[in-house]
Design a protein around this motif. Structure first.
Motif, short mmCIF file in Angstrom:
data_model
loop_
_atom_site.label_atom_id
_atom_site.label_comp_id
_atom_site.label_asym_id
_atom_site.label_seq_id
_atom_site.Cartn_x
_atom_site.Cartn_y
_atom_site.Cartn_z
N ASP A 39 95.72 83.27 -25.01
CA ASP A 39 97.06 83.48 -24.43
C ASP A 39 98.06 84.05 -25.43
N THR A 40 97.61 84.29 -26.66
CA THR A 40 98.54 84.82 -27.66
C THR A 40 98.95 86.25 -27.31
N THR A 41 100.22 86.56 -27.56
CA THR A 41 100.74 87.90 -27.24
C THR A 41 100.28 88.94 -28.25
N LEU A 42 99.84 88.48 -29.42
CA LEU A 42 99.37 89.39 -30.46
C LEU A 42 97.89 89.14 -30.72
#
Length: 379
Positions: A39-42
């Motif tokens: 779920d990390t944006t990066l």
């Protein structure tokens, strides 16, 4: 309930309400979980360095060898901006009466050979020069001897077998621009077109500063390449020939890496030499803090260029509790702007609780002791 017990109870309640204890950063497990979190944006790539195959490939310093693909041009090549010194030799009847005559002067019968030197002739932006009685000649891209032949051919039929001598009075084409951390910046003439990049630096008076901090930027035909001066010294194949029109800029660009987390010293460190291994970086930072850090949680955060030439974040994990990691760390080269992180040890949280409680209760015990002393003295 006594005053002492009431205060202690209040402190314990406030301590229980604390969400977290003071810390210098995440533990090793927390770093790993956050790196692989879908779920990390990066998107982050986590590499556990456990074998030599896990080490990042060394960037080929010879990438700038593409500069060597251009063959050196003739030293007398004429181009825009050059100022030509043109002398015309004639026998018998001359077109230009008198040395240094200007266009439009009438000729006369003069015995013997006459040398007529024309005013300085600048090659314009279109690559043309103007010759009296012959008009414009397109000379850009030709050598001096070819320009002589062109002028002689243009005067054929007008003059009796003229002979022409051309010299480049103010050369612009066969020069390079040198700027930055050199003793004498400016325009430099390439006498032989065999001068290498280091030769140009030497001819400009040499570099200023420490070689480990200097980068040579070469701009050639719209392409820019950076070469570390130490790489230029240590790798002779990088010392390619300078090319006319090159722009060379010597830049003072100290390289650094940052150390965070639970090391012996949190700060930004400069590179001591042109190449620094992870082992040397760990030692410079003072190693892992024995009361806070976890030797099994050593991380290097870095941006890496992928095959599409896009920069992607990569985290390299070293477990320094394994003997082999020390050998791998010697082969791991630190890069400019790397972040070296020492993970916090999960096992030190109870000790932090004890330490915090001790700090909270120490003033109370001191005050209580003082009150008891006063009470005893009044009895």
């Amino acid at each position: 309930m006594s005053l002492k017990n009431s205060v202690c109870l209040a402190l314990l309640v406030s301590l229980a309400g604390c969400a977290t204890l003071p810390t210098s950063g995440p533990t090793g497990k927390q770093v790993e979980r956050s790196a692989i979190d879908p779920d990390t944006t990066l998107p982050i790539e986590l590499v556990n360095v456990e074998a030599s195959t896990d080490l990042p490939a060394l960037e080929p310093v010879a990438a700038s060898l593409r500069l060597a693909q251009l063959p050196p041009p003739p030293t007398d090549l004429v181009g825009p901006g050059d100022v030509l010194d043109i002398t015309i030799f004639e026998a018998g009847v001359t077109l230009f009466a008198g040395s240094g005559s200007t266009p439009g002067s009438s000729g006369g019968a003069v015995p013997g050979v006459q040398a007529q030197r024309m005013p300085p002739n600048r090659v314009d932006d279109d690559g043309d020069i103007t010759i009296p009685y012959a008009g414009k000649l397109h000379v850009v891209g030709h050598t001096v001897s070819e320009v002589e032949a062109m002028i002689r051919a243009s005067l054929r039929g007008i003059s009796q077998n003229p002979q022409v001598m051309v010299n480049v009075q103010q050369p612009i084409t066969n020069t390079v621009i040198v700027s930055g951390e050199v003793a004498r910046p400016g325009r430099l003439l390439l006498q032989t077109n065999r001068e290498t990049l280091s030769d140009v630096i030497a001819l400009a008076g040499g570099y200023r500063g420490n070689t480990k901090d200097l980068v040579l930027r070469v701009i050639r035909r719209g392409d820019s390449t950076d070469i570390a001066i130490n790489d230029l010294i240590e790798t002779p194949s990088l010392d390619v020939r300078a090319y006319p029109g090159d722009r060379l800029m010597l830049i003072n660009n100290p390289r650094t890496y940052s150390v965070l987390g639970a090391p012996g010293s949190v700060q930004q460190f400069p590179f001591a030499r042109s190449r620094v291994s992870l082992t040397e970086a760990l030692a410079t930072a003072g190693g892992t803090n024995p009361t806070l850090g976890d030797p099994a949680a050593i991380f290097v955060f870095r941006y890496v260029q992928n095959e599409q030439r896009n920069e992607v974040p990569v985290v390299y994990h070293f477990n320094m509790m394994k003997t082999g990691s020390y050998f791998l760390a010697q082969r791991f080269a630190m890069k400019d702007k790397d972040v070296l992180y020492f993970g916090n040890a999960a096992a030190n949280q109870p000790s932090k609780v004890v330490q915090l409680i001790s700090q909270l209760f120490s003033p109370i015990l001191t005050v209580t002791s003082a009150v008891q002393t006063v009470q005893n003295s009044n009895r």
